[in-house]
Write a protein that holds these residues in place. Structure first.
Motif, PDB file in Angstrom:
ATOM      1  N   UNK A 149       0.820  -0.975   0.233  1.00 30.43           N
ATOM      2  CA  UNK A 149      -0.023   0.290   0.322  1.00 30.43           C
ATOM      3  C   UNK A 149       1.001   1.036  -0.477  1.00 30.43           C
ATOM      4  N   UNK A 150       2.081   1.555  -1.122  1.00 30.53           N
ATOM      5  CA  UNK A 150       2.284   2.817  -1.224  1.00 30.53           C
ATOM      6  C   UNK A 150       3.865   2.765  -0.120  1.00 30.53           C
ATOM      7  N   UNK A 151       4.045   1.712   0.741  1.00 31.81           N
ATOM      8  CA  UNK A 151       5.047   1.768   1.597  1.00 31.81           C
ATOM      9  C   UNK A 151       6.225   0.559   1.442  1.00 31.81           C
ATOM     10  N   UNK A 152       7.294   1.559   1.527  1.00 31.53           N
ATOM     11  CA  UNK A 152       8.580   0.294   0.828  1.00 31.53           C
ATOM     12  C   UNK A 152       8.450  -0.839   2.007  1.00 31.53           C
ATOM     13  N   UNK A 153       8.887  -2.458   1.403  1.00 29.52           N
ATOM     14  CA  UNK A 153       9.375  -2.825   2.012  1.00 29.52           C
ATOM     15  C   UNK A 153      10.568  -3.005   2.385  1.00 29.52           C
ATOM     16  N   UNK A 157       9.298  -6.864  12.772  1.00 27.92           N
ATOM     17  CA  UNK A 157       8.419  -5.955  13.181  1.00 27.92           C
ATOM     18  C   UNK A 157       7.856  -5.214  12.562  1.00 27.92           C
ATOM     19  N   UNK A 158       8.704  -4.450  11.823  1.00 23.55           N
ATOM     20  CA  UNK A 158       8.136  -3.590  10.544  1.00 23.55           C
ATOM     21  C   UNK A 158       7.088  -3.326   9.509  1.00 23.55           C
ATOM     22  N   UNK A 159       7.752  -4.909   8.693  1.00 18.66           N
ATOM     23  CA  UNK A 159       7.153  -6.166   8.493  1.00 18.66           C
ATOM     24  C   UNK A 159       5.264  -5.835   8.501  1.00 18.66           C
ATOM     25  N   UNK A 193      13.583  -3.531 -14.083  1.00 17.91           N
ATOM     26  CA  UNK A 193      13.712  -2.140 -13.128  1.00 17.91           C
ATOM     27  C   UNK A 193      11.909  -1.751 -12.631  1.00 17.91           C
ATOM     28  N   UNK A 194      11.201  -1.970 -11.727  1.00 17.41           N
ATOM     29  CA  UNK A 194      10.213  -1.529 -11.254  1.00 17.41           C
ATOM     30  C   UNK A 194       9.569  -1.434  -9.722  1.00 17.41           C
ATOM     31  N   UNK A 195       8.640  -0.831  -9.167  1.00 22.28           N
ATOM     32  CA  UNK A 195       7.843  -0.770  -8.336  1.00 22.28           C
ATOM     33  C   UNK A 195       6.756  -1.986  -8.079  1.00 22.28           C
ATOM     34  N   UNK A 196       6.677  -2.983  -7.159  1.00 28.81           N
ATOM     35  CA  UNK A 196       5.565  -3.541  -7.093  1.00 28.81           C
ATOM     36  C   UNK A 196       5.057  -4.081  -5.627  1.00 28.81           C
ATOM     37  N   UNK A 197       3.578  -3.576  -5.884  1.00 35.56           N
ATOM     38  CA  UNK A 197       2.532  -3.106  -4.461  1.00 35.56           C
ATOM     39  C   UNK A 197       2.021  -3.836  -3.936  1.00 35.56           C
ATOM     40  N   UNK A 222      19.556   4.980   0.471  1.00 31.63           N
ATOM     41  CA  UNK A 222      18.224   4.146   0.956  1.00 31.63           C
ATOM     42  C   UNK A 222      18.420   3.468  -0.773  1.00 31.63           C
ATOM     43  N   UNK A 223      18.135   4.017  -1.827  1.00 28.15           N
ATOM     44  CA  UNK A 223      17.238   4.176  -2.766  1.00 28.15           C
ATOM     45  C   UNK A 223      18.610   3.613  -3.518  1.00 28.15           C
ATOM     46  N   UNK A 224      19.327   3.465  -3.454  1.00 32.48           N
ATOM     47  CA  UNK A 224      21.072   3.622  -4.328  1.00 32.48           C
ATOM     48  C   UNK A 224      20.529   1.401  -5.556  1.00 32.48           C
ATOM     49  N   UNK A 225      20.359   1.053  -4.430  1.00 32.30           N
ATOM     50  CA  UNK A 225      19.033  -0.857  -4.974  1.00 32.30           C
ATOM     51  C   UNK A 225      20.898  -0.934  -5.651  1.00 32.30           C
ATOM     52  N   UNK A 226      20.824  -1.486  -7.163  1.00 30.06           N
ATOM     53  CA  UNK A 226      21.171  -2.525  -7.809  1.00 30.06           C
ATOM     54  C   UNK A 226      22.704  -1.290  -8.555  1.00 30.06           C
TER      55      UNK A 226
END
Length: 481
Positions: A39-43, A49-51, A85-89, A149-153
């Protein structure tokens, strides 16, 4: 076994499931540049506990808690796909699967829902885009945290350098320490080391050159291997095109201002008018934190009900522009002690609405009161609507907008009965609708919109930078239009 025993066993089972999700989420992010959302929140990089808390938070907007037992099968299905590359909810995948009556398996449904990110359709990761921060204050350091944080790959945005004025002995160590620890936003999530000889900060493996300069004209960024970079000006020293053009030095391709732009500088609120940015535009503004907070819900209300006129009153946390103790200030009232007083001041957010929403013809006025809290503000948006409605209808509509619309990354929604400002520190949304405080009477509506004027705004800045850099990856399932 007692009810308490059952509850504890259930919790331990969910902990185990959440623990199994972490390596899957991490591998997708590192190897395929896929950000898993709920729901638009990054995991990404979240604890067990955060998950679990993020799943539980779904009840605030969807009406019921989401279980990891429901989302894990969709996460597992993603690992079998040739994703780009994508964002998947996965929260949205689970929700839309429930309402699908075609009898598809989870794997079949997932493959169909994210087809745009797989196989021949998938984006190919590029070499990345260099980013430079000019200034390293409150917003600059939070933007730095987000970029790291978003550096990713490594195929997205790359923070290559920050430019600051020289601060004397141990300057680099002190700046690294301010990045490492923050009184409001807590510890940096990772490791930071300093190489004073090369004037470099290493944050989670990212080498960030610290360049000392008192004016943009003093820097040749190509000397540091930086090219076609996006420079983010966090100083606010220059607001118009002429001043910001000073940054267009060798190695810099575009300039993004983290303050309201003046003159013909486009003021961009991501989610509302970012698609209007011309490809050849080199200078743009992300407007103000308050503009970002009010424009998305204002657009949503205008789309559904029509807005005839409005007034916004912001109750805003104090900022570095104010004095700690009474002292001279060029502006009225801002010279009085910020942590001791409520301070009436002006806001440019109302007038900035016209730049972000040119089709909105309604007059919008605004004013602001600075109050003795260090972060998180609230905008009280009073609207005269084009038709009569009810409180229930407005809340149902805004809840739906926060869940399924193209504005779901900008607008959040809470029904918490005892919500206060500190609850929204770290929110990544531009604003959060407080359902309990909402007032509606016929064609008059008053919305109470919380916003983390530091972190939420920084997230909006990053979204704009991602868009103009070409690394704003699509989100699946696609939001309803």
């Amino acid at each position: 076994m007692t009810v308490n025993d059952d509850s504890f066993t259930n919790w331990k089972n969910r902990e185990e499931i959440a623990e199994s999700m972490i390596p899957i989420i991490g591998k997708l992010h590192r190897e395929r540049d896929v950000t898993v959302l709920l729901h638009s929140r990054s995991l990404v990089n979240k604890s067990v506990v955060s998950i679990l808390k993020t799943h539980r938070f779904a009840r605030q907007i969807a009406g019921e808690e989401l279980s990891v037992t429901e989302t894990l099968p969709f996460l597992q299905a993603l690992t079998a796909l040739d994703l780009g590359p994508s964002q998947i909810d996965i929260g949205m995948l689970a929700a839309t699967y429930k309402s699908d009556d075609r009898g598809l398996s989870v794997a079949e449904f997932t493959a169909e829902a994210v087809a745009g990110a797989t196989g021949a359709n998938k984006l190919e990761g590029g070499a990345g885009r260099d980013v430079v921060l000019y200034g390293f204050g409150r917003i600059g350091r939070l933007v730095a945290r987000l970029l790291i944080e978003k550096a990713g790959s490594g195929n997205g945005l790359r923070l290559r350098a920050i430019v600051v004025r020289g601060g004397g002995e141990a300057d680099l160590v002190k700046r690294a320490s301010l990045l490492r620890r923050d009184s409001i936003h807590g510890q940096f999530q990772g490791t930071i080391t300093v190489d004073e000889e090369s004037s470099t900060i290493f944050a989670n493996g990212n080498a960030i050159k610290v360049i000392y300069a008192s004016d943009p004209s003093e820097v040749d960024y190509t000397a540091y291997g930086i090219k076609d970079a996006i420079l983010i000006d966090n100083t606010g020293k220059w607001r118009d095109r002429e001043g910001l053009s000073k940054h267009l030095r060798p190695g810099i391709d575009k300039v993004v201002l983290t303050a309201p732009g003046k003159g013909d500088v486009p003021n961009i609120v991501h989610g509302v008018n970012h698609d209007t940015i011309k490809p050849d535009e080199q200078i743009l503004s992300c407007a103000s934190c308050t503009t970002n907070a009010i424009v998305p819900p204002l657009k949503a209300m205008d789309d559904e009900y029509g807005v005839l006129r409005g007034h916004v009153e912001t109750v805003h946390s104090f900022t570095n522009d104010q004095n700690l103790l009474d002292n001279y200030h060029k502006a009225d009232r801002r010279g009085r002690s910020a942590p001791l007083n409520m301070v009436i001041t002006e806001t440019g957010a109302a007038s900035a609405v016209a730049k972000a929403l040119p089709d909105l013809k309604a007059p919008i006025t605004g004013s602001s009161i600075r109050v003795p809290v260090p972060d998180v503000s609230i905008a009280i948006l009073s609207l005269r609507l084009g038709r009569e409605t009810s409180r229930e209808e407005v809340l149902d509509y805004l809840r739906e907008v926060s869940l399924h619309s193209p504005l779901k990354r900008q607008i959040d929604f809470t029904t918490a009965p005892d919500a206060v400002s500190m609850d929204f520190v770290g929110s990544r949304h531009a604003s959060i609708v407080d359902a309990g405080a909402t007032k509606v009477d016929g064609d008059n509506a008053i919305l109470y919109l919380w916003y983390d004027n530091e972190f939420g705004y920084s997230c909006q800045v990053i979204r704009v930078v991602q868009h103009v850099s070409g690394v704003e990856y699509p989100t699946y399932p696609a939001p309803a239009v």
